[in-house]
Design an enzyme around this catalytic site. Sequence first.
Site, mmCIF file in Angstrom:
data_model
loop_
_atom_site.group_PDB
_atom_site.id
_atom_site.type_symbol
_atom_site.label_atom_id
_atom_site.label_comp_id
_atom_site.label_asym_id
_atom_site.label_seq_id
_atom_site.Cartn_x
_atom_site.Cartn_y
_atom_site.Cartn_z
ATOM 1 N N GLU A 39 0.967 -1.107 0.636
ATOM 2 C CA GLU A 39 -0.153 -0.145 0.105
ATOM 3 C C GLU A 39 0.730 1.391 -0.057
ATOM 4 O O GLU A 39 1.194 1.507 0.938
ATOM 5 C CB GLU A 39 -1.263 0.277 1.351
ATOM 6 C CG GLU A 39 -1.706 -1.588 1.121
ATOM 7 C CD GLU A 39 -2.276 -0.951 2.729
ATOM 8 O OE1 GLU A 39 -1.961 -0.637 3.012
ATOM 9 O OE2 GLU A 39 -3.523 -2.285 2.503
ATOM 10 N N GLU A 95 -7.493 29.112 3.070
ATOM 11 C CA GLU A 95 -8.735 29.085 4.410
ATOM 12 C C GLU A 95 -8.891 28.282 5.269
ATOM 13 O O GLU A 95 -10.157 28.830 5.630
ATOM 14 C CB GLU A 95 -9.217 29.327 3.047
ATOM 15 C CG GLU A 95 -9.855 28.201 2.121
ATOM 16 C CD GLU A 95 -11.166 28.262 1.077
ATOM 17 O OE1 GLU A 95 -12.077 27.251 0.694
ATOM 18 O OE2 GLU A 95 -11.507 29.682 0.697
#
Length: 184
Positions: free
Chosen positions: A38, A140
């Site tokens: 993985e 943001e």
Amino acid sequence: MGNLNEKTIHSEEIFSGKVISLHLQDVELPNGRQSKREIIKHPGAVAILAVTDNNKIVMVEQFRKALERTIVEIPAGKLEKGEEPALCARRELEEETGYECENLELLVSFYTSPGFADEIVHLFVAKGLTKKENPATLDEDEFVNLEEITLDEAVQYIKDKKIFDAKTAYAVQYLQLQEALAKK
């Protein structure tokens, strides 16, 4: 010494997000057997060891959702596609701290978790800092508290687990080594 390479037989992207992607790979091991890996793909990042003229280390405190707590870190950020690490370092320094620097030098590049990820961090040292009048703003979704601390305070932060990430601990240890070498 024998061959340790693993040959990728098949790779499938099973997740693609804003920052990372996850790939499941079938590999052939050096002994001919097969296994699965993985692998997290990451665009890379920069980190900035910013030191003021009065030898304070510029740090940011921020909440890290993966840890469910705040930690104190050197300024850092993700590379944009095709972005040069030095330009990214200057941008991140300004966005996170409001500082710009006269001198920026690459200290080292390192992989954060090579057992499962290809993320590389380029660690820069920034000196000749000045506060910008109108600095670039944070993303943001990014919120930080600015701190300027001494090397001794940074070492204590490590002991207290306020500094708890590898890039920042590495930077603090680098400064400790530089201080020890200067005393010789």
